[in-house]
Enzyme design. Structure first.
Site, mmCIF file in Angstrom:
data_model
loop_
_atom_site.group_PDB
_atom_site.id
_atom_site.type_symbol
_atom_site.label_atom_id
_atom_site.label_comp_id
_atom_site.label_asym_id
_atom_site.label_seq_id
_atom_site.Cartn_x
_atom_site.Cartn_y
_atom_site.Cartn_z
ATOM 1 N N HIS A 169 0.899 -1.248 -0.051
ATOM 2 C CA HIS A 169 -0.011 0.075 0.018
ATOM 3 C C HIS A 169 0.779 1.321 -0.181
ATOM 4 O O HIS A 169 0.466 2.152 -0.916
ATOM 5 C CB HIS A 169 -1.006 0.025 1.190
ATOM 6 C CG HIS A 169 -1.742 1.361 1.420
ATOM 7 N ND1 HIS A 169 -2.746 1.749 0.726
ATOM 8 C CD2 HIS A 169 -1.382 2.164 2.402
ATOM 9 C CE1 HIS A 169 -3.020 3.011 1.147
ATOM 10 N NE2 HIS A 169 -2.240 3.298 2.062
ATOM 11 N N ASP B 165 6.628 22.065 -26.199
ATOM 12 C CA ASP B 165 6.552 20.908 -25.559
ATOM 13 C C ASP B 165 7.571 20.592 -24.509
ATOM 14 O O ASP B 165 8.374 21.639 -24.501
ATOM 15 C CB ASP B 165 6.953 19.763 -26.826
ATOM 16 C CG ASP B 165 6.356 18.315 -26.411
ATOM 17 O OD1 ASP B 165 6.404 18.052 -25.288
ATOM 18 O OD2 ASP B 165 5.752 17.654 -27.370
ATOM 19 N N TRP C 77 6.985 -0.158 3.838
ATOM 20 C CA TRP C 77 7.437 0.454 2.627
ATOM 21 C C TRP C 77 8.737 0.958 2.906
ATOM 22 O O TRP C 77 9.717 1.326 1.984
ATOM 23 C CB TRP C 77 6.535 1.490 2.347
ATOM 24 C CG TRP C 77 6.620 2.866 2.900
ATOM 25 C CD1 TRP C 77 6.377 3.064 4.396
ATOM 26 C CD2 TRP C 77 7.574 3.928 2.308
ATOM 27 N NE1 TRP C 77 6.685 4.552 4.406
ATOM 28 C CE2 TRP C 77 7.422 5.093 3.497
ATOM 29 C CE3 TRP C 77 8.103 4.244 1.212
ATOM 30 C CZ2 TRP C 77 8.109 6.238 3.202
ATOM 31 C CZ3 TRP C 77 8.607 5.516 1.173
ATOM 32 C CH2 TRP C 77 8.692 6.812 2.257
ATOM 33 N N SER D 47 12.791 6.361 -13.916
ATOM 34 C CA SER D 47 11.826 7.068 -14.574
ATOM 35 C C SER D 47 11.792 8.436 -13.910
ATOM 36 O O SER D 47 11.578 9.419 -14.613
ATOM 37 C CB SER D 47 10.490 6.465 -14.366
ATOM 38 O OG SER D 47 9.408 7.154 -14.455
ATOM 39 N N SER D 48 11.816 8.606 -12.626
ATOM 40 C CA SER D 48 11.647 9.828 -12.038
ATOM 41 C C SER D 48 12.835 10.901 -12.203
ATOM 42 O O SER D 48 12.661 12.012 -12.301
ATOM 43 C CB SER D 48 11.578 9.744 -10.323
ATOM 44 O OG SER D 48 10.522 9.089 -10.071
ATOM 45 N N HIS E 299 13.310 11.989 3.674
ATOM 46 C CA HIS E 299 12.667 13.145 4.104
ATOM 47 C C HIS E 299 12.420 14.284 2.763
ATOM 48 O O HIS E 299 11.362 14.784 2.782
ATOM 49 C CB HIS E 299 13.316 13.790 5.215
ATOM 50 C CG HIS E 299 12.234 14.733 5.878
ATOM 51 N ND1 HIS E 299 11.168 14.147 6.672
ATOM 52 C CD2 HIS E 299 11.927 16.011 5.643
ATOM 53 C CE1 HIS E 299 10.329 15.247 6.956
ATOM 54 N NE2 HIS E 299 11.020 16.308 6.653
ATOM 55 N N GLU F 291 11.959 13.150 -0.087
ATOM 56 C CA GLU F 291 10.679 12.529 -0.792
ATOM 57 C C GLU F 291 9.338 13.049 0.043
ATOM 58 O O GLU F 291 8.630 13.231 -1.153
ATOM 59 C CB GLU F 291 10.871 11.039 -0.463
ATOM 60 C CG GLU F 291 9.604 10.554 -1.041
ATOM 61 C CD GLU F 291 9.587 10.399 -2.525
ATOM 62 O OE1 GLU F 291 10.339 10.609 -3.105
ATOM 63 O OE2 GLU F 291 8.365 9.837 -2.909
ATOM 64 N N TYR G 96 8.638 15.918 0.806
ATOM 65 C CA TYR G 96 8.561 17.289 0.023
ATOM 66 C C TYR G 96 8.511 17.123 -1.440
ATOM 67 O O TYR G 96 7.693 18.137 -1.923
ATOM 68 C CB TYR G 96 9.815 18.305 0.474
ATOM 69 C CG TYR G 96 9.744 18.460 1.987
ATOM 70 C CD1 TYR G 96 8.546 19.072 2.664
ATOM 71 C CD2 TYR G 96 10.706 18.159 2.802
ATOM 72 C CE1 TYR G 96 8.572 19.075 3.979
ATOM 73 C CE2 TYR G 96 10.604 18.497 4.066
ATOM 74 C CZ TYR G 96 9.562 18.668 4.770
ATOM 75 O OH TYR G 96 9.275 18.838 6.095
ATOM 76 N N SER H 75 -1.473 27.362 -5.095
ATOM 77 C CA SER H 75 -1.154 28.708 -5.273
ATOM 78 C C SER H 75 -1.488 29.388 -6.536
ATOM 79 O O SER H 75 -1.658 30.488 -7.014
ATOM 80 C CB SER H 75 0.396 28.978 -5.319
ATOM 81 O OG SER H 75 0.975 28.567 -3.877
ATOM 82 N N HIS I 275 15.130 12.719 12.127
ATOM 83 C CA HIS I 275 13.963 12.738 13.223
ATOM 84 C C HIS I 275 12.960 11.585 13.075
ATOM 85 O O HIS I 275 11.844 11.582 13.639
ATOM 86 C CB HIS I 275 13.203 14.069 12.923
ATOM 87 C CG HIS I 275 12.577 14.363 11.597
ATOM 88 N ND1 HIS I 275 12.418 15.505 10.920
ATOM 89 C CD2 HIS I 275 11.941 13.507 10.713
ATOM 90 C CE1 HIS I 275 11.807 15.276 9.756
ATOM 91 N NE2 HIS I 275 11.340 14.086 9.800
ATOM 92 N N HIS I 276 13.292 10.911 11.916
ATOM 93 C CA HIS I 276 12.470 9.746 11.540
ATOM 94 C C HIS I 276 13.068 8.464 12.448
ATOM 95 O O HIS I 276 12.581 7.420 12.674
ATOM 96 C CB HIS I 276 12.474 9.103 10.142
ATOM 97 C CG HIS I 276 11.880 10.070 9.211
ATOM 98 N ND1 HIS I 276 10.459 10.022 8.862
ATOM 99 C CD2 HIS I 276 12.377 11.225 8.613
ATOM 100 C CE1 HIS I 276 10.101 10.758 8.184
ATOM 101 N NE2 HIS I 276 11.205 11.809 8.016
ATOM 102 N N THR J 227 6.882 26.686 6.140
ATOM 103 C CA THR J 227 5.726 26.137 5.692
ATOM 104 C C THR J 227 4.564 27.192 6.389
ATOM 105 O O THR J 227 3.319 27.505 5.682
ATOM 106 C CB THR J 227 5.418 24.838 6.333
ATOM 107 O OG1 THR J 227 6.698 24.203 6.116
ATOM 108 C CG2 THR J 227 4.185 24.056 5.905
ATOM 109 N N LYS K 263 3.811 30.148 3.858
ATOM 110 C CA LYS K 263 2.913 29.672 2.879
ATOM 111 C C LYS K 263 1.531 29.777 3.378
ATOM 112 O O LYS K 263 0.706 30.361 2.502
ATOM 113 C CB LYS K 263 3.191 28.191 2.343
ATOM 114 C CG LYS K 263 4.646 28.182 1.635
ATOM 115 C CD LYS K 263 4.686 26.873 0.917
ATOM 116 C CE LYS K 263 5.902 27.018 -0.156
ATOM 117 N NZ LYS K 263 5.605 27.836 -1.263
ATOM 118 N N ARG L 177 1.570 0.851 15.222
ATOM 119 C CA ARG L 177 1.240 0.841 13.704
ATOM 120 C C ARG L 177 1.592 -0.614 13.145
ATOM 121 O O ARG L 177 2.552 -1.215 13.830
ATOM 122 C CB ARG L 177 2.000 2.069 12.757
ATOM 123 C CG ARG L 177 3.187 1.875 12.630
ATOM 124 C CD ARG L 177 3.669 3.189 11.894
ATOM 125 N NE ARG L 177 3.735 3.217 10.626
ATOM 126 C CZ ARG L 177 4.431 3.880 9.758
ATOM 127 N NH1 ARG L 177 5.614 4.575 10.305
ATOM 128 N NH2 ARG L 177 4.406 3.773 8.597
#
Lengths: 375, 526
Positions: free
Chosen positions: B77, B106, B142, B169-170, B253, B255, B257, B268, B302-303, B328, B331, B450
């Site tokens: 998932h 293009d 994951w 690809s990314s 991390h 990722e 963002y 925006s 921090h993870h 943040t 914004k 979890r």
């Protein structure tokens, strides 16, 4: 104590009144250590700050949404920048953050201070149980393994679930009240995490490394926790139960274990016959092996091979004793040399060789296991 | 998502038709469409996994799936939603919109663009097919932490290979976006005149180029530990399992963002259009986006507060993480200031954008709480964290994707989205989302970990509520399919070139639906 701390403290008191000593459903569990208490207050402080900002920001937003809409005849203004405002709403949050970081820093320093413990216990995570070794202090030398006590039938829904479903164990950790307990946390196979919420302690158990943490429980009682790091199939089924008892009760517990282990050693120090070994082995199997290899010995291939009909189980004694004592690298099969006595290894193997479809008919003597250990 | 009907484009298009058209296309609009269809299919696949998880958690005890399969489902998932749904959906938006927003004909590398997309379906097949190989899909979460991921069967190797392919690809997609934005802007379109969506994607693209190779390195080390006798993460061989976590979160991390900065860009665009007022603090929005991106490289641990870092490490990562709240916050303040004294209307895109601000900010607050290291010790790996990241990834990224899809649907299909059904979709999603994820905060605080298929009895009622909400939320997403199919089949009101009264930007100067080729001659921006 800082103003913020006092503010948070008083709100905690206020919130705690209706739920005193009850298992909270909306907040942290009732703290019983100074660290857990600090965490509780910090969280309350954070909630208050966030709530104030929330009301401020969204008060403005919803005011705008209701007043400044075209259906109410609002005409759009055309302003789109203001350096003063931008600087202000960059600087002010920095000060708020400093206000949050200050008490948090003090708590972290406190959490990290494992010096001068009254006793030291090594905690080892196994797939899927906890091992406790009392290394230092009263009770030195005590070692045992703590398994889930909830019957499988409750999990499968064949029986009514008990009050402490999934948070009860056969052999709880026992510690004296008010003593600083240092924990050395490690693991045997994969990463686990030893967590008791009421103590404010969560420490990952990392195989091959030892990390330390500490707690001093200020209140007698039974405190429950769980493994907090995904560790495979039975991650949800390796709880933690800690009994915090008075100094006298603790001494009595230590003495009781000492007498029991003497009695067990005397009982094991005798000639074993096959049927006694099988009976003993069935108990060992139920406590140690059943989670992976299953009640009927069918396992869960490919991770956990079947023992029923296994060529290894029915084969030579040597490799069979070896795999139980030393595990098998690269698989989930752990080494049980430290957990099981010679008699227990001999018993469980004799049981395996004579159960289900296995019908070897012989026995493995405790002396063979002792000899294998010597190698 | 939006399917452009080939017939409409026939006049403009000369090349293979039918399936070959889609396989060989180098047109940014076709490729954007394929990205979006792909991501929606993956979204539904990941959603089915989520609902199976919630079905098992409806009651205590094991009823629906066994723990092995449960762990496979939570793992896949996560992987499917992150790499298959959210990321490709944003790339689809970038493909469709960036050339039209900057007045380019293009993307810079049109053939590479085709290849970037067509790498994705094989990766998706690897992931989904891994359920059916011996031992099943990887069940290590994951994050794929070793040593657990070393114990997995061949499903793990398939996941590693899939991650490699999706990473390539990314990276190609990101290079394409960087080059397009930097080199192909219309005359007069200076960097500081670019729509904010282009800015956020430019910065995101740099993040992708920086961190996807790190992830590829981490999973390659897992692969060699599994099969080629190395011991990067094995203490017995001199390695360290925690090393993997450092490498993973150095990717992980930024990722986070990567999945939210383009969302900020979309919102925006939409808020000013429906407030009929220019975006407040454009320059500060650009600086805030860049600050978030730079800070994202110094907060990864921090993870990992519970791994037992030294004191100095905990303090550094806590302070750095708290700092992210500043840009943040800027914004959010800018969006609210844009609304202030506007002349607002609330068509479906604006509802989604407003909902985004409201619910995403709640995820921001819980992020702040998670950043406080001592609190994180208690809530790490609990349902509190599950609630937190679903507030920022579902109410954040997904809601902004819906906002953008409703906003630009007229440009893609030539038809206005059905307002009545669109609003139903919004309100159903918002309500069911909160029913699903709000109680999870309480579950986490009270002590529910979890990634468990079963739990203690005190958690039963909130889990039941969350499961009911999840099924409501899942079913609500089918409403969106209805809206898109209706518009794509030519149903509903015809859309003018400028489909929304207050919409600004070059994309609204071309007809709706956008012809197959736009801006063959560059427009001049004043």
């Amino acid at each position: 104590m800082s103003l913020a701390g006092r503010l948070a403290g008083s709100v905690v008191l206020f919130l705690a009144i209706p739920s005193a000593f009850a298992q909270s459903r909306y907040n942290f569990q009732e703290p019983v250590t100074s660290v857990a208490e600090q965490i509780y207050s910090l969280h309350t402080l954070m909630l208050i700050i966030c709530l104030v900002i929330f009301v401020g920001v969204f008060g403005v937003m919803f005011w705008s949404i209701f007043k400044h809409r075209r259906s109410r005849g609002a005409v759009a203004a055309n302003f789109h920048e203001n350096t003063t405002v931008e600087v202000l709403w960059t600087i002010i949050p920095v000060f708020i953050l400093v206000g949050m970081a200050w008490p948090a820093t003090k708590t972290i320093i406190d959490m990290k201070d494992t010096s001068d413990p009254d006793m030291t216990i090594k905690v080892t995570g196994y797939q899927w149980k906890w091992g406790y070794d009392y290394l230092h202090g009263e009770g030195e030398g005590i070692a045992f393994v703590s398994n889930l006590a909830t019957p499988r039938a409750q999990i499968q829904g064949q029986e009514e679930k008990g009050e402490h479903y999934l948070v009860e164990v056969d052999n709880p950790m026992v510690v004296p009240v008010g003593k600083k307990v240092r924990l050395l946390v490690t693991a045997n196979d994969v990463i686990h995490s030893w967590w008791v919420p009421a103590f404010g302690v969560k420490q990952d158990a990392i195989p091959g490394f030892i990390r330390d943490t500490w707690f001093r429980a200020e209140q007698e009682g039974i405190y429950r926790g769980v493994c907090a790091e995904l560790c495979g199939r039975d991650h949800a089924f390796m709880p933690i139960e800690v009994h915090v008892v008075s100094a006298d009760e603790y001494s009595a517990w230590v003495e009781g274990l000492r007498l029991a282990s003497v009695a067990q050693a005397e009982a094991d120090d005798r000639e074993w016959n096959q049927s006694d070994l099988i009976a003993r082995g069935e108990q060992v199997y139920a406590a140690t092996c059943v989670a992976c290899h299953q009640a009927e010995g069918g396992g869960v291939p490919p991770a956990f091979p079947a023992l029923d009909g296994s060529a290894l189980v029915a084969g030579e004694h040597g490799p069979l004793v070896d795999i139980v004592l030393n595990g098998k690298t690269g698989t989930a099969m752990a080494a049980f040399a430290a957990q099981l006595s010679d008699v227990e290894v001999a018993a469980v193997l004799t049981y395996l060789r004579n159960s289900w479809g296995n019908n070897v008919g012989d026995m493995i003597a405790p002396e063979e296991v002792a000899a294998a250990r010597g190698v | 998502m939006a399917a452009v009907i080939p017939d409409q484009l026939h006049d403009h298009h000369h090349g293979p038709t039918g399936l070959m058209r889609w396989i060989t296309t180098t047109n940014h609009k076709d490729i954007g469409t394929m990205y979006m269809i792909f991501s929606f299919v993956m979204f539904l696949a990941g959603g089915v996994m989520a609902l199976t998880i919630r079905a098992e958690l409806f009651q205590p005890g094991l009823q629906v799936v066994e723990p092995e399969l449960f762990n496979q489902l939570t793992t896949l998932h996560g992987l499917v939603m992150v790499f298959g749904a959210i990321m490709p959906a944003f790339v689809g938006f970038a493909n469709w919109m960036i050339p039209m927003m900057i007045g380019a004909s293009d993307m810079a590398f049109a053939r590479m663009n085709n290849w970037s997309f067509w790498l994705l379906p094989p990766a998706a097949i690897l992931l989904i097919a891994s359920f059916f190989v011996p031992g099943g899909a990887t069940a290590a979460g994951w994050t794929l932490y070793p040593p657990l991921s070393i114990q997995m069967g061949m499903g793990m190797d398939m996941a590693i290979f899939a991650i490699h392919i999706m990473g390539i690809s990314s990276i190609m997609g990101a290079i394409n976006i960087v080059v397009t934005v930097l080199n192909m802007r219309a005359p007069g379109m200076t960097m500081m005149k670019m729509p904010l969506f282009c800015w956020t994607w430019l910065i995101t693209a740099y993040l992708l180029i920086a961190v996807m190779p790190v992830l590829a390195g981490a999973v390659t080390m897992l692969l060699t530990d599994r099969h080629f006798g190395t011991s990067f993460f094995n203490a017995a061989g001199g390695g360290d399992p925690v090393l993997y976590q450092h490498i993973f979160w150095f990717f992980g991390h930024p990722e986070v963002y990567i999945m939210i900065l383009p969302a900020f860009g979309i919102v925006s665009q939409i808020i000013p259009a429906f407030a009929r007022k220019p975006l407040f603090g454009y320059a500060s929005m650009v600086y805030a986006t860049a600050s978030i991106a730079i800070l994202s490289f110094v907060v990864w641990a921090h993870h990992m507060f519970t791994t037992g870092m030294p004191l100095a490490g905990q303090l550094f990562f806590m302070y750095a993480t708290l700092l992210i709240a500043v840009p943040t916050g800027v914004k959010v303040f800018n969006w609210v200031a844009t609304m202030w004294r506007g002349s607002m209307t609330f068509e479906t895109p604006m509802l989604w954008a407003t909902g985004f601000i409201f619910v995403f900010t709640m995820g921001g607050f819980t992020g702040l709480i998670c950043a406080i290291a001592p609190i994180d010790i208690q809530i790490h790996d609990t349902y509190y964290v599950v609630a937190h990241f679903h507030y920022v990834l579902v109410a954040g990224s997904l809601f902004s994707l819906y906002a953008g899809a409703y906003y630009w649907l007229p440009k893609w299909t030539g038809r206005m989205p059905d307002e009545r059904i669109g609003k139903l979709h919004f309100w159903a999603s918002l309500i069911f989302f909160n029913i699903t994820f709000f109680p999870m905060h309480f579950l986490g605080l009270a002590g529910m970990p979890r990634r468990v298929p079963d739990y203690a009895l005190q958690f039963a009622d909130f889990n039941m509520l969350a499961s009911i909400g999840a099924f409501g939320f899942g079913l609500s997403q089918l409403i969106f399919l209805w809206v898109v199919i209706k518009a794509a089949r030519g149903g509903g009101e015809k859309a003018p070139a400028r489909s929304w009264e207050g919409a600004e930007g070059l994309e609204w100067t071309v007809p709706s639906p956008a012809p197959h080729h736009t801006f063959e001659e560059a427009p001049v921006v004043k």
